[in-house]
Write an enzyme that holds these catalytic residues in place. Structure first.
Site, PDB file in Angstrom:
ATOM      1  N   ASN A 415     -26.322  -7.240 -21.266  1.00 47.41           N
ATOM      2  CA  ASN A 415     -27.409  -6.267 -21.069  1.00 47.41           C
ATOM      3  C   ASN A 415     -28.393  -6.317 -22.237  1.00 47.41           C
ATOM      4  O   ASN A 415     -27.993  -6.340 -23.404  1.00 47.41           O
ATOM      5  CB  ASN A 415     -26.845  -4.860 -20.944  1.00 47.41           C
ATOM      6  N   GLU A 444     -29.316  -9.249 -18.434  1.00 46.95           N
ATOM      7  CA  GLU A 444     -29.619  -8.202 -17.454  1.00 46.95           C
ATOM      8  C   GLU A 444     -30.705  -7.300 -18.044  1.00 46.95           C
ATOM      9  O   GLU A 444     -30.533  -6.697 -19.089  1.00 46.95           O
ATOM     10  CB  GLU A 444     -28.361  -7.389 -17.128  1.00 46.95           C
ATOM     11  N   ASP A 476     -31.524  -5.495 -13.468  1.00 49.50           N
ATOM     12  CA  ASP A 476     -30.405  -4.563 -13.337  1.00 49.50           C
ATOM     13  C   ASP A 476     -30.849  -3.299 -12.611  1.00 49.50           C
ATOM     14  O   ASP A 476     -32.032  -2.956 -12.614  1.00 49.50           O
ATOM     15  CB  ASP A 476     -29.923  -4.203 -14.754  1.00 49.50           C
ATOM     16  N   GLU A 533     -23.365  -4.117  -7.437  1.00 54.12           N
ATOM     17  CA  GLU A 533     -22.453  -3.543  -8.434  1.00 54.12           C
ATOM     18  C   GLU A 533     -21.955  -2.189  -7.932  1.00 54.12           C
ATOM     19  O   GLU A 533     -22.535  -1.605  -7.020  1.00 54.12           O
ATOM     20  CB  GLU A 533     -23.129  -3.413  -9.800  1.00 54.12           C
TER      21      GLU A 533
HETATM   22  P1  C2E Z   1     -24.838  -1.075 -16.054  1.00 55.82           P
HETATM   23  O1  C2E Z   1     -25.539  -2.177 -16.722  1.00 55.82           O
HETATM   24  O2  C2E Z   1     -25.320  -0.655 -14.732  1.00 55.82           O
HETATM   25  O3  C2E Z   1     -23.316  -1.422 -16.045  1.00 55.82           O
HETATM   26  C1  C2E Z   1     -22.479  -1.164 -14.982  1.00 55.82           C
HETATM   27  C2  C2E Z   1     -21.772   0.112 -15.192  1.00 55.82           C
HETATM   28  O4  C2E Z   1     -21.101   0.471 -13.991  1.00 55.82           O
HETATM   29  C3  C2E Z   1     -20.682   0.015 -16.259  1.00 55.82           C
HETATM   30  O5  C2E Z   1     -20.606   1.255 -16.886  1.00 55.82           O
HETATM   31  C4  C2E Z   1     -19.434  -0.188 -15.413  1.00 55.82           C
HETATM   32  O6  C2E Z   1     -18.261   0.237 -16.068  1.00 55.82           O
HETATM   33  C5  C2E Z   1     -19.732   0.674 -14.224  1.00 55.82           C
HETATM   34  N1  C2E Z   1     -19.037   0.269 -13.062  1.00 55.82           N
HETATM   35  C6  C2E Z   1     -18.676  -0.984 -12.712  1.00 55.82           C
HETATM   36  N2  C2E Z   1     -18.065  -0.977 -11.504  1.00 55.82           N
HETATM   37  C7  C2E Z   1     -18.024   0.304 -11.096  1.00 55.82           C
HETATM   38  C8  C2E Z   1     -17.550   0.957  -9.935  1.00 55.82           C
HETATM   39  O7  C2E Z   1     -16.960   0.349  -9.003  1.00 55.82           O
HETATM   40  N3  C2E Z   1     -17.688   2.284  -9.817  1.00 55.82           N
HETATM   41  C9  C2E Z   1     -18.295   2.996 -10.811  1.00 55.82           C
HETATM   42  N4  C2E Z   1     -18.424   4.310 -10.661  1.00 55.82           N
HETATM   43  N5  C2E Z   1     -18.785   2.416 -11.923  1.00 55.82           N
HETATM   44  C10 C2E Z   1     -18.646   1.080 -12.063  1.00 55.82           C
HETATM   45  P2  C2E Z   1     -20.510   1.362 -18.424  1.00 55.82           P
HETATM   46  O8  C2E Z   1     -19.733   0.238 -18.993  1.00 55.82           O
HETATM   47  O9  C2E Z   1     -20.148   2.759 -18.738  1.00 55.82           O
HETATM   48  O10 C2E Z   1     -22.019   1.121 -18.878  1.00 55.82           O
HETATM   49  C11 C2E Z   1     -23.001   2.014 -18.581  1.00 55.82           C
HETATM   50  C12 C2E Z   1     -24.342   1.487 -18.893  1.00 55.82           C
HETATM   51  O11 C2E Z   1     -24.519   1.288 -20.273  1.00 55.82           O
HETATM   52  C13 C2E Z   1     -24.585   0.114 -18.312  1.00 55.82           C
HETATM   53  O12 C2E Z   1     -24.921   0.237 -16.977  1.00 55.82           O
HETATM   54  C14 C2E Z   1     -25.719  -0.377 -19.138  1.00 55.82           C
HETATM   55  O13 C2E Z   1     -26.950   0.120 -18.652  1.00 55.82           O
HETATM   56  C15 C2E Z   1     -25.416   0.233 -20.442  1.00 55.82           C
HETATM   57  N6  C2E Z   1     -24.828  -0.762 -21.342  1.00 55.82           N
HETATM   58  C16 C2E Z   1     -23.552  -1.183 -21.436  1.00 55.82           C
HETATM   59  N7  C2E Z   1     -23.424  -2.123 -22.378  1.00 55.82           N
HETATM   60  C17 C2E Z   1     -24.648  -2.310 -22.913  1.00 55.82           C
HETATM   61  C18 C2E Z   1     -25.162  -3.170 -23.935  1.00 55.82           C
HETATM   62  O14 C2E Z   1     -24.473  -3.996 -24.546  1.00 55.82           O
HETATM   63  N8  C2E Z   1     -26.480  -3.104 -24.201  1.00 55.82           N
HETATM   64  C19 C2E Z   1     -27.275  -2.225 -23.514  1.00 55.82           C
HETATM   65  N9  C2E Z   1     -28.572  -2.190 -23.828  1.00 55.82           N
HETATM   66  N10 C2E Z   1     -26.844  -1.425 -22.546  1.00 55.82           N
HETATM   67  C20 C2E Z   1     -25.532  -1.467 -22.253  1.00 55.82           C
HETATM   68 CA    CA Z   2     -26.400  -1.406 -13.218  1.00 55.96          CA
HETATM   69 CA    CA Z   3     -25.838  -4.220 -16.412  1.00 54.06          CA
END
Ligand code: C2E
Ligand code: CA
Ligand code: CA
Length: 580
Positions: A415, A444, A476, A533
């Protein structure tokens, strides 16, 4: 004999003798007076004193003197002036007299002395004049001091009190301790904008008008101070409690919201206000001010033109936010941010197609925390780019380890925040870190960058360079924002990722299903692959597969996991399930 003595004395004395008859006319005058007035002795004889006196004979002094004469009373220190005909100079004399009576007790006239007191009077007059001038000088100094004092405690533009005076008055009010002390901290909205676009004169006009409006509304204020560029504090004392002050703050904000005419055109500014008060008297001035600050901050957080009153809960929330910010700062600098991976599955073959790298906070006491706990504060602290950089570095290191172990990952997606995408460092970091090309790399990008039909120069440049380097681009959270199709042309992504808010309810909600269909149509027309996703069930997965999605990601297959857990999956070479 007496006459001789009298005469001799008169010759040597600086004083003179005089005698009057029963009609108070001079019948004797020593020569000395002639020397003083320049008039001959003869010119006095037969005349009364008042004929020689300057000034109004009917003034009280003379009336009193004439009454003395009529009553044949002695008199002392009759002071009057007389003009010296030779040069017109005023001569001051001091006369005392004694009535005389004959053997039978009959009044025969007055006899007395006179003294030339001109020098004395002149000296006194000079002194008085000098004193008067001194007084005037003194008044001038006092006035200057007052002006200096005023300037030291007031703002020159609005003539309101300044911070120093406010702090003094607040201290005094709290020290009295017998009333409620309230302060309202007002901050103008849009002031910087007005100053920048309409100029300083307009800015000054806004400030003076704001001051006038506050004066008009807050008539009970003990003090209104301008404490910063566009910041004001009002001080109140009284028996009222909270709601009363909040109402005043609301009135102030309402009056600041009314448009102002500058040079015939309307200028809209407005203000936000934070209220804090104490009736215990036990609060320090600094704390009360900081309470109003906290309330103002909270008011501004909720948009313009708002009023908030300080509460302990507000304080607690503020402190928690501050603590969190400090913790996040530490987390980033002490490398507590680690990378987890969520597998992505090929929709048709149900084999591993790649992994999305997701940031996690390896919290010293709370364990592994998802981005919800730290991403927003990191964004506010300007640390988001550092997190993105760390995740990229960790992800590529993991990819190399997997490839070295003979299990290369099909693809890694990282990301990239908007801010990171706009950095010069980004390309240099990718060149430096992505040397092991055994694992394809994808970035992404959040959908909002598609808002920009014409993205900024650096971003355009970076996107071009990334494509040149072979980095795949993914949009994304597609479908939640208002992406423009022209934006898609600019970025030329390899993948669209449909947001989980659209994907999760796809079985129950026909409109979401239709939306997914539309995204697939657009992607198909542009030759872009689609990732879904948030796929939570295998039924959803099968439907998405049948609709034409290329890749699937979600709890239905795997949750985000550590490097160790990912290794286990990879070693097993597992095929992911399907419902049917
Ligand atoms: P995202 O990029 O949309 O990442 C997908 C999120 O959906 C992830 O949440 C993941 O754990 C969650 N997810 C995946 N499959 C499912 C599912 O079946 N059901 C549900 N309810 N959720 C699912 P996570 O890991 O909490 O990350 C949240 C957001 O934080 C990410 O959304 C992304 O926008 C951001 N993020 C995470 N890592 C990074 C990073 O390294 N850099 C930046 N800039 N943003 C990040
Ligand atoms: Ca997403
Ligand atoms: Ca993502």
């Amino acid at each position: 004999m007496t006459d001789r003595l009298l005469h001799d004395f008169a010759e040597i004395a600086s004083d003179w003798f005089w005698e009057t008859d029963t009609d108070h006319r001079f019948c004797y005058m020593s020569d000395r007076l002639s020397e003083v007035t320049g008039l001959s002795v003869e010119s006095y004889l037969g005349k009364s004193r008042i004929e020689f006196a300057e000034g109004q004979p009917d003034n009280p002094k003379w009336r009193e003197h004439l009454a003395d004469l009529n009553a044949h009373r002695p008199f002392r220190n009759l002071i009057y002036s007389t003009a010296r005909p030779s040069d017109g100079k005023t001569v001051w004399v001091n006369i005392s007299g004694q009535p005389c009576f004959d053997a039978e007790g009959a009044f025969t006239g007055y006899r007395g002395t006179g003294t030339n007191i001109t020098l004395e009077v002149e000296a006194r007059q000079e002194l008085e004049q000098f004193n008067k001038e001194l007084q005037k000088k003194n008044d001038e100094i006092l006035e200057a001091q007052e002006t200096i004092q005023h300037l030291a405690y007031h703002d020159t533009l609005t003539d309101l009190a300044n911070r120093r005076l406010f702090e003094m008055r607040l201290q005094e009010a709290l020290a009295r301790g017998n009333t409620t002390v309230a302060i309202i901290h007002v901050d103008l909205d849009r002031f910087k904008q007005i100053n920048d676009t309409l100029g300083h004169a307009a800015g000054d006009a806004v400030l003076t008008h704001a001051a006038d409006r506050m004066k008009a509304v807050a008539t009970d204020a003990k003090l209104i101070a301008r404490v910063g560029g566009d910041e004001f504090i009002l001080l109140f004392e009284g028996p009222e409690t909270g709601p009363a002050w909040e109402q005043i703050a609301e009135d102030i904000v309402a009056s600041l919201g009314e448009p102002l005419e500058i040079d015939g055109s309307p200028v809209i500014f407005g203000g936000s206000a934070g209220v804090a008060w104490s009736s215990s008297g036990s609060i320090t001035p600094q704390d009360l001010v900081s309470h109003a600050d906290i309330a103002l901050y909270e008011a501004k957080e909720h948009g313009r033109g708002r009023v908030r009153t300080f509460t302990p809960q507000l304080h607690a929330a503020m402190l928690a936010k501050k603590r969190l910010a400090e913790e996040v700062q530490r987390a980033v600098s002490e490398n507590q941010i680690t990378t987890w991976f969520q597998p992505q599955v090929d929709a048709r073959t149900r084999t591993l197609a790649g992994v999305e790298a997701l940031a996690r906070w390896n919290h010293p006491t709370k364990g592994i925390l998802p981005p919800f706990h730290f991403l927003e504060p990191a964004e506010n602290l300007g640390l988001i780019s550092r997190i993105d950089a760390a995740i990229l570095e960790q992800t590529l290191a993991v990819a190399t380890r997997f490839a070295d172990a003979g299990h290369p990952l099909p693809r890694v997606s990282v990301n990239i925040s908007y801010r990171r995408l706009a950095e010069d460092d980004l390309i240099r970091d990718v060149q430096r870190l992505w040397t092991d090309r055994r694992t394809p790399l994808s970035f992404e990008l959040i959908e909002t960058i598609l808002f920009d039909d014409q993205p900024g120069d650096i971003i355009s440049h970076n996107l071009d360079r990334l494509r040149d380097l072979g980095v795949e681009l993914e949009i994304d959270d597609f479908g939640t924002g208002h992406a423009s199709i022209t934006g898609l042309f600019h970025i030329q992504p390899s993948y669209l990722k449909i947001d989980r808010e659209i994907v999760s309810p796809i079985l129950e909600d026909p409109s979401r299903k239709k939306l997914v269909g539309a995204v697939l149509d657009i992607a198909d027309a542009l030759g872009i692959n689609v990732v879904a996703e948030g796929v939570e069930t295998l039924e959803q997965a099968d439907l998405l597969e049948s609709m034409g999605c290329h890749m699937l990601q979600g709890y239905a297959f795997a949750k985000p996991m550590s490097e160790t857990d990912l290794q286990r999956i990879l070693l097993r070479g597992r095929r992911f399930a399907r419902a049917s």
